[in-house]
Scaffold this motif. Structure first.
Motif, PDB file in Angstrom:
ATOM      1  N   ILE A  58       0.856  -1.196   0.000  1.00  0.00           N
ATOM      2  CA  ILE A  58       0.000   0.000   0.000  1.00  0.00           C
ATOM      3  C   ILE A  58       0.885   1.236   0.000  1.00  0.00           C
ATOM      4  N   THR A  59       0.602   2.148  -0.904  1.00  0.00           N
ATOM      5  CA  THR A  59       1.267   3.451  -0.870  1.00  0.00           C
ATOM      6  C   THR A  59       0.315   4.530  -1.390  1.00  0.00           C
ATOM      7  N   HIS A  60       0.440   5.728  -0.825  1.00  0.00           N
ATOM      8  CA  HIS A  60      -0.300   6.872  -1.374  1.00  0.00           C
ATOM      9  C   HIS A  60       0.548   7.626  -2.395  1.00  0.00           C
ATOM     10  N   SER A  61       1.814   7.221  -2.541  1.00  0.00           N
ATOM     11  CA  SER A  61       2.722   7.962  -3.422  1.00  0.00           C
ATOM     12  C   SER A  61       2.751   7.349  -4.818  1.00  0.00           C
ATOM     13  N   GLU A  62       2.376   8.142  -5.799  1.00  0.00           N
ATOM     14  CA  GLU A  62       2.426   7.666  -7.182  1.00  0.00           C
ATOM     15  C   GLU A  62       3.872   7.384  -7.597  1.00  0.00           C
TER      16      GLU A  62
ATOM     17  N   SER B 255     -16.730  -1.037  -4.957  1.00  0.00           N
ATOM     18  CA  SER B 255     -17.350  -2.070  -5.798  1.00  0.00           C
ATOM     19  C   SER B 255     -16.378  -3.131  -6.288  1.00  0.00           C
ATOM     20  N   GLY B 256     -15.102  -3.052  -5.871  1.00  0.00           N
ATOM     21  CA  GLY B 256     -14.182  -4.102  -6.285  1.00  0.00           C
ATOM     22  C   GLY B 256     -12.781  -3.591  -6.518  1.00  0.00           C
ATOM     23  N   ILE B 257     -12.012  -4.379  -7.257  1.00  0.00           N
ATOM     24  CA  ILE B 257     -10.615  -4.015  -7.481  1.00  0.00           C
ATOM     25  C   ILE B 257     -10.356  -4.023  -8.982  1.00  0.00           C
ATOM     26  N   ASP B 258      -9.672  -2.990  -9.463  1.00  0.00           N
ATOM     27  CA  ASP B 258      -9.321  -2.918 -10.886  1.00  0.00           C
ATOM     28  C   ASP B 258      -7.815  -2.989 -11.022  1.00  0.00           C
ATOM     29  N   GLU B 259      -7.366  -3.679 -12.063  1.00  0.00           N
ATOM     30  CA  GLU B 259      -5.935  -3.677 -12.361  1.00  0.00           C
ATOM     31  C   GLU B 259      -5.679  -2.654 -13.449  1.00  0.00           C
ATOM     32  N   GLU B 260      -4.640  -1.846 -13.268  1.00  0.00           N
ATOM     33  CA  GLU B 260      -4.352  -0.746 -14.196  1.00  0.00           C
ATOM     34  C   GLU B 260      -2.941  -0.877 -14.745  1.00  0.00           C
ATOM     35  N   ALA B 261      -2.726  -0.271 -15.909  1.00  0.00           N
ATOM     36  CA  ALA B 261      -1.388  -0.329 -16.503  1.00  0.00           C
ATOM     37  C   ALA B 261      -0.416   0.576 -15.747  1.00  0.00           C
ATOM     38  N   THR B 262      -0.923   1.667 -15.208  1.00  0.00           N
ATOM     39  CA  THR B 262      -0.116   2.591 -14.393  1.00  0.00           C
ATOM     40  C   THR B 262      -0.956   2.999 -13.191  1.00  0.00           C
ATOM     41  N   PRO B 263      -0.304   3.472 -12.100  1.00  0.00           N
ATOM     42  CA  PRO B 263      -1.090   3.802 -10.917  1.00  0.00           C
ATOM     43  C   PRO B 263      -2.012   4.990 -11.143  1.00  0.00           C
ATOM     44  N   THR B 264      -3.215   4.908 -10.535  1.00  0.00           N
ATOM     45  CA  THR B 264      -4.204   5.986 -10.669  1.00  0.00           C
ATOM     46  C   THR B 264      -3.705   7.244  -9.969  1.00  0.00           C
ATOM     47  N   ASN B 265      -3.860   8.370 -10.620  1.00  0.00           N
ATOM     48  CA  ASN B 265      -3.513   9.656 -10.021  1.00  0.00           C
ATOM     49  C   ASN B 265      -4.338   9.934  -8.786  1.00  0.00           C
ATOM     50  N   GLY B 266      -3.681  10.452  -7.747  1.00  0.00           N
ATOM     51  CA  GLY B 266      -4.391  10.954  -6.573  1.00  0.00           C
ATOM     52  C   GLY B 266      -5.139   9.913  -5.774  1.00  0.00           C
ATOM     53  N   ALA B 267      -4.758   8.617  -5.902  1.00  0.00           N
ATOM     54  CA  ALA B 267      -5.493   7.561  -5.191  1.00  0.00           C
ATOM     55  C   ALA B 267      -5.324   7.695  -3.693  1.00  0.00           C
TER      56      ALA B 267
END
Ligand SMILES: Nc1ncnc2c1ncn2[C@@H]1O[C@H](COP(=O)(O)OP(=O)(O)OP(=O)(O)O)[C@@H](O)[C@H]1O
Length: 234
Positions: free
Chosen positions: A202-206, A222-234
């Motif tokens: 777990i990290t808050h840092s992109e 609603s669940g978990i998504d896999e992304e190619a790059t980390p989501t901004n501002g998560a």
């Protein structure tokens, strides 16, 4: 024949608050050998709760399997040595880091989990800038960064975890120290001779997500998504 089961398989996980409303539901993903899965989401979305479910420290509905079997088939204490959660705030532990390490190592030795190398933990912590005398100080007198590094070093020293579940493991560290910890963790996963095979981190840092991760998971209600790059501002 080697098993083709994933290291960790999570299916349809639901975790609810004591009042009954779900924190998240429909969480499914797998973790394979070599993965450093970065887990991100907005604050309060349930990242810590999810890691605690994976470590069988929280009640949940759904299925978690480690190497094709549920935690209860290993015995939950043994399972937790293989799939090990390291909290963000270890300062809530009683006594000293050395006592904690020795207690855990006695447990491991009793259960014949293999070699327990206490010195390895001390050496790793030293390489991360932790003075040896801090091993004998009460947890609640340590700084957040000292406690964080000692808790991680204990996880390493035990040499029993194949999966580490890390809850913002460098949140209390400066950038240089954080980089040392990141390098050690990445090397440990890459090295085929070590026990550690994967991390959920777990990290808050992109920036940190991009440095350490090879997979990027985003948690929502609603669940978990896999992304190619980390989501901004998560
Ligand atoms: N024992 C509990 N009783 C009631 N609510 C809880 C409990 N544990 C967690 N929660 C709630 O569940 C939600 C998810 O908490 P969690 O700590 O998992 O979030 P998080 O994504 O890790 O947050 P952060 O990024 O702020 O650390 C929060 O709303 C939290 O208040």
């Amino acid at each position: 024949m080697p098993s083709c089961d994933p290291l960790l398989s999570v299916k349809n996980l639901v975790c609810s608050r004591p009042e009954g409303d779900p924190i998240f539901s429909n969480v499914s993903f797998v973790v394979n050998e070599g993965d450093i899965c970065v887990l991100r989401a907005r604050s309060g979305a349930g990242k810590t709760t999810l890691l605690k479910c994976l470590a069988h420290l929280n009640l949940y509905q759904g299925t978690v399997e480690y190497r094709g079997k549920q935690p209860k088939s290993y015995g939950v204490p043994i399972y937790r040595t293989h799939v090990q959660y390291i909290p963000q705030r270890p300062s809530l532990l009683p006594s000293t880091p050395r006592d904690f390490l020795e207690t855990l190592s006695e447990f491991h030795a009793r259960r014949k989990q293999g070699h327990v190398d206490l010195q390895h933990a001390v050496d790793v912590a030293s390489a991360w800038g932790v003075d040896e005398e801090l091993w004998d100080r009460a947890w609640n007198t340590l700084s957040g960064g000292e406690a964080q590094r000692l808790a991680l070093a204990i996880g390493f020293g035990l040499h029993s975890a194949e999966i580490l579940l890390l809850d913002e493991p460098t949140s209390a560290l400066d950038l240089d120290t954080s980089a040392k910890v990141e390098d050690t963790l990445i090397e440990e996963v890459k090295n085929p001779d070590t026990m550690l095979k994967a991390i959920v981190w777990i990290t808050h840092s992109e920036e940190q997500a991009l440095r350490v991760g090879n997979r990027f998971l985003h948690l929502s209600a609603s669940g978990i998504d896999e992304e190619a790059t980390p989501t901004n501002g998560a």
